[in-house]
Structures are given as structure tokens and as C-alpha cells.
Design an enzyme around this catalytic site. Structure first.
Site, mmCIF file in Angstrom:
data_model
loop_
_atom_site.group_PDB
_atom_site.id
_atom_site.type_symbol
_atom_site.label_atom_id
_atom_site.label_comp_id
_atom_site.label_asym_id
_atom_site.label_seq_id
_atom_site.Cartn_x
_atom_site.Cartn_y
_atom_site.Cartn_z
ATOM 1 C CB CYS A 1 -58.636 -9.792 -31.071
ATOM 2 S SG CYS A 1 -57.401 -9.095 -32.201
ATOM 3 C CG HIS A 2 -55.605 -5.911 -26.914
ATOM 4 N ND1 HIS A 2 -54.420 -6.052 -26.212
ATOM 5 C CD2 HIS A 2 -56.076 -4.672 -26.608
ATOM 6 C CE1 HIS A 2 -54.203 -4.951 -25.508
ATOM 7 N NE2 HIS A 2 -55.178 -4.088 -25.729
#
Length: 299
Positions: free
Chosen positions: A257-258
């Protein structure tokens, strides 16, 4: 009734009748009846019944909240960790159902045990007599491993023969428990951006591994890595039910993810769905860009 013959190869979440409340929308996750474990809607207080505090997650109101409760562990010990470092060393997980009665109700417990011996199903009796919130699911606790449950329950469960109903006592009362199945313990661990980068230089890696990006489309449009399939976390309800048909639980699976937070929640959930080896990209694409490939934009 839930019997071993009803079990599918992909096991349900390692939840407990004593786990954090689960969103009713998790019904979508269940490709079979046995996966009904995912639909628990228990109160947070139910956690104290069997599972140690360390296996609990703190609440939040989001998809992350749902996932946390979906993979939240059995009774009292703290925040659940499914990393390789937390492995019990036993090497197996067991699928358990149980019923609970008050400490002063031993006569009822004995009667129920006799009824099970006479052919009645423990899950049916749990639904009628158990004081544990898991009664809503026929006493199903899901897949558990050592270190998640209170000692007395854990000892009885991990020493029980398959399908045999055994009795044990904890500080919460008297239990009848039944181990329905067992499997090899799965692995979940972080992978550093540098290590992932090295792996991605090998052409065979993209063919053999499964790469999942749980960020939203607008994030992926800003920065992405080759080979990752986008499964937006906000659309979990649409892809969750099909995860074991679109991906192979036996293959190494990498989740990104981020910053590595959302991906960790999904990685834990994948583990509960029977994925044998799951890797969370530590620090997410942000750390990958800063430490490995500065040409990737940060946001």
C-alpha cells in the site's frame, strides 16, 4: 450444523467467539458455509472469554476496522501479530468450536456432554445453551494457534483428538470444545523494499509470485510498481469473496500500500483465508521510492 465434512480447502478466519465485533457485511467473504465464521458480530467484551489480550485489535470505524476484527485473535493478550516472529513453534493451527456455561453449572455441562455422546451436534447445543457470544455461530472460534488462547483452553484444545468433545475449565466457566480440523501454520512477515527490489529483477519472480496493491486507483495513478494487481481496499466487499479463486493460496503473496499499514491488515486477512506465505511490503511504495527507486513519485 458444521461438520468436518463440510470444510473447504480454504479455511475461515482465525476468529474467536471472543473476538472483536465483526461487520455483518463480512457475509460476502464466505464462499462456503464454513466461512460463516467471518460474519461474527460480537461485542468487544466477548474477547475476554478465551483469547489473550495481545491478540486483540483496537477499534476504528473503517474498512480497516472490519479487517482488524476479521483477523483479530482469540482472547486476552494484546494486539495480534501474525508475523513469523510470533510463531508458536507448534507448527499447526486448529479449527475449534465450543460452548461455555457458568462455573456453577457443571450439571448442565455434564448433561450436554452426554447429549453430544448420544449423537447431538455440539454446534446446535452451543447455539442454544452457550453463554459465549460465539453461540451465534454455533460456537465456532475459527482457526487458532498456540499463544492466542488462555492457557487452560489452549492446553485442552491442542491436546484433543480430532472431533472428540472434551471438557475444560477456565476463569470464565466450563467449556466443551471440539477440534474439527488442523493444518500447517502459515507465515506472515515483512519484506523490506530493497529485498523486494532484488526479487523483482528476476523475471521468474513475476511469474511465480502474486503481487497485490491495495491502494485506491487515484493513488496508483500517481505511483505504481510493475506486476502488482490493484485491489482497492475500499472495494473489499467486491473482491474479498473471490480471493481464493483469483489467487492461489499456495503461492507466495506480496501485499503493498502507501506506507505498509493497509497492506498489513489485508496480509493478515489473507493468512486467515489459507494463504500459506504472505509478505507485507514494509513502508509501502513510499519507502520503496525513497530507498530503492527515486524515479517513482512520492505523494
Amino acid at each position: 450444523m458444521l461438520r468436518v465434512s463440510h470444510l473447504t480447502p480454504i479455511a475461515p478466519p482465525a476468529l474467536s467467539a471472543l473476538r472483536l465485533s465483526l461487520s455483518p457485511t463480512l457475509n460476502l467473504l464466505s464462499p462456503s458455509n464454513v466461512h460463516k465464521v467471518s460474519t461474527f458480530a460480537h461485542s468487544q467484551t466477548s474477547l475476554s472469554l478465551i483469547f489473550r489480550p495481545s491478540s486483540l485489535h483496537s477499534p476504528s470505524l473503517s474498512v480497516k476496522w472490519v479487517l482488524q476484527r476479521m483477523v483479530g485473535n482469540p482472547c486476552p493478550k494484546g494486539t495480534a501479530s501474525f508475523s513469523a516472529e510470533s510463531s508458536s513453534g507448534d507448527g499447526r493451527e486448529i479449527l475449534v468450536q465450543h460452548l461455555l456455561v457458568k462455573e456453577d453449572n457443571l450439571k448442565l455441562l455434564v448433561d450436554l456432554q452426554q447429549r453430544v455422546s448420544g449423537g447431538e451436534d455440539l454446534s446446535d447445543l452451543a447455539a442454544e445453551y452457550s453463554i459465549c457470544p460465539s453461540k451465534q455461530e454455533g460456537g465456532m472460534l475459527g482457526w487458532v494457534r498456540k499463544g492466542q488462547m488462555v492457557p487452560e483452553f489452549e492446553e485442552a484444545a491442542f491436546n484433543a483428538s480430532l472431533n472428540k468433545v472434551v471438557r475444560c475449565k477456565t476463569k470464565f466457566g466450563w467449556h466443551l470444545l471440539q477440534v474439527l480440523s488442523e493444518r500447517e501454520e502459515s507465515v506472515l512477515q515483512d519484506i523490506q523494499p530493497e529485498e523486494l527490489h532484488v526479487k523483482m529483477q528476476d523475471p521468474s519472480f513475476l511469474d511465480e509470485a502474486q503481487l497485490i496493491d491495495v491502494r485506491e486507483p487515484e493513488e496508483v495513478a500517481q505511483a505504481s510498481l510493475l506486476g502488482f494487481q490493484v485491489l482497492p481496499l475500499r472495494k473489499f466487499g467486491s473482491w474479498g469473496p473471490e480471493i481464493t479463486t483469483k489467487f492461489n493460496p499456495q503461492k507466495d503473496t506480496y501485499v503493498m500500500c502507501h506506507h505498509g499499514v493497509r497492506s498489513l491488515q489485508v496480509a493478515k486477512w489473507l493468512q486467515t483465508q489459507g494463504f500459506k506465505r504472505v509478505f507485507n511490503v514494509s513502508g509501502g511504495i513510499h519507502d520503496y521510492a525513497q530507498r530503492v527507486d527515486p524515479t517513482i513519485p512520492t505523494y
